[in-house]
Motif scaffolding. Structure first.
Motif, short mmCIF file in Angstrom:
data_model
loop_
_atom_site.label_atom_id
_atom_site.label_comp_id
_atom_site.label_asym_id
_atom_site.label_seq_id
_atom_site.Cartn_x
_atom_site.Cartn_y
_atom_site.Cartn_z
N VAL A 14 19.59 9.35 7.52
CA VAL A 14 18.36 9.19 8.29
C VAL A 14 18.72 9.20 9.78
N PRO A 15 18.17 10.13 10.54
CA PRO A 15 18.45 10.17 11.99
C PRO A 15 17.98 8.89 12.67
N PHE A 16 18.66 8.49 13.72
CA PHE A 16 18.26 7.29 14.45
C PHE A 16 16.85 7.46 15.00
N GLY A 17 16.08 6.39 14.92
CA GLY A 17 14.69 6.45 15.35
C GLY A 17 13.73 6.83 14.25
N HIS A 18 14.27 7.11 13.06
CA HIS A 18 13.46 7.51 11.92
C HIS A 18 13.52 6.45 10.82
N VAL A 19 12.51 6.45 9.97
CA VAL A 19 12.49 5.63 8.76
C VAL A 19 11.97 6.51 7.63
N VAL A 20 12.68 6.50 6.51
CA VAL A 20 12.20 7.20 5.31
C VAL A 20 11.57 6.15 4.40
N ALA A 21 10.29 6.33 4.09
CA ALA A 21 9.54 5.34 3.34
C ALA A 21 9.23 5.83 1.93
N ASN A 22 9.23 4.90 1.00
CA ASN A 22 8.81 5.20 -0.35
C ASN A 22 7.34 5.64 -0.33
N GLU A 23 7.04 6.67 -1.08
CA GLU A 23 5.69 7.25 -1.09
C GLU A 23 4.62 6.21 -1.41
N LYS A 24 4.97 5.17 -2.15
CA LYS A 24 3.97 4.17 -2.55
C LYS A 24 3.38 3.42 -1.36
N TRP A 25 4.07 3.48 -0.20
CA TRP A 25 3.58 2.77 0.98
C TRP A 25 2.66 3.63 1.84
N ARG A 26 2.44 4.88 1.48
CA ARG A 26 1.56 5.74 2.27
C ARG A 26 0.15 5.14 2.32
N GLY A 27 -0.40 5.04 3.50
CA GLY A 27 -1.75 4.50 3.67
C GLY A 27 -1.83 2.99 3.74
N SER A 28 -0.70 2.32 3.55
CA SER A 28 -0.69 0.85 3.58
C SER A 28 -0.74 0.34 5.02
N GLN A 29 -1.09 -0.92 5.17
CA GLN A 29 -1.09 -1.54 6.49
C GLN A 29 0.31 -1.55 7.07
#
Length: 215
Positions: A14-29
């Motif tokens: 993961v490049p610095f300044g980036h975060v890879v998120a689990n798809e289940k968190w899409r649209g979450s607060q």
């Protein structure tokens, strides 16, 4: 982007300044709070990890519902803890509803697994915390490009918050303790006599009891 291993705990670049998120968190607060402040990318099948940060660090997010449901979250933590590829950071929702469960997850995460535990009151607070971690990490590396796998990027602020949770310690005594005992392992093995000059006899006994009764 480098792919993870089949068990979900392998390396993800993961490049610095980036975060890879689990798809289940899409649209979450939680995700909405990070968007626009850092580069957020969604990926499927990241289990057991919720968020990958740079430098092979990852976040496992334990929700209010996870805690109330029982100890199912423990398997995820153990999988990441047993991975040689990842430095896991556990973020847990500490609310009025989960207050009664917090001591158990704190002892399991910090004492049994030796992982970093960061309590938050809500997903919005968690999003601010993750953004701060990413920004601190990026800033630190920009100062010294040779830094690799440096646990200190997270250890100081996270350890401070964890030690503050020990009965009798609080915000004043926690920094003093960490100056003398810079890790949970060292603090948990400190004797009452070693602790007394720093926090006094009463608190020293409370700290010693906290760790010895947890074993």
């Amino acid at each position: 982007m480098e792919r993870k291993s089949p068990d979900g705990t392998g390396p993800v670049h993961v490049p610095f300044g980036h975060v890879v998120a689990n798809e289940k968190w899409r649209g979450s607060q939680l995700a909405q709070g990070m968007q626009g402040k850092i580069n957020l990318v969604f990926e499927e099948d990241l289990t057991p990890v919720d968020f990958y940060l740079s430098n092979r660090s990852c976040i496992l997010y334990i929700t209010e519902a996870d805690l109330v449901a029982g100890n199912g979250y423990r398997k995820r933590l153990v999988r990441v803890r047993n991975s040689s590829h990842l430095q896991g950071i556990v973020v847990v929702e500490k609310t009025q509803m989960t207050e009664q469960y917090f001591s158990a997850i704190q002892k399991f995460t910090v004492l049994d697994l030796g992982m970093v535990l960061l309590p938050v009151a809500s997903q919005m607070e968690a999003s601010c915390l993750i953004v701060q971690l990413v920004q601190e990490q990026t800033k630190e590396v920009s100062k010294n490009p040779l830094l690799r796998k440096k646990r200190a990027l997270f250890s100081e602020p996270s350890l401070l918050r964890t030690v503050q949770q020990i009965p009798g310690v609080g915000k004043v005594k926690a920094p003093l303790l960490l100056q003398k005992f810079p890790s949970i392992y060292q603090l948990s093995n400190a004797s009452i006599q070693e602790l007394e000059p720093i926090v006094g006899q009463t608190v020293a006994q409370q700290i010693h009891a906290f760790f010895t009764q947890s074993r």
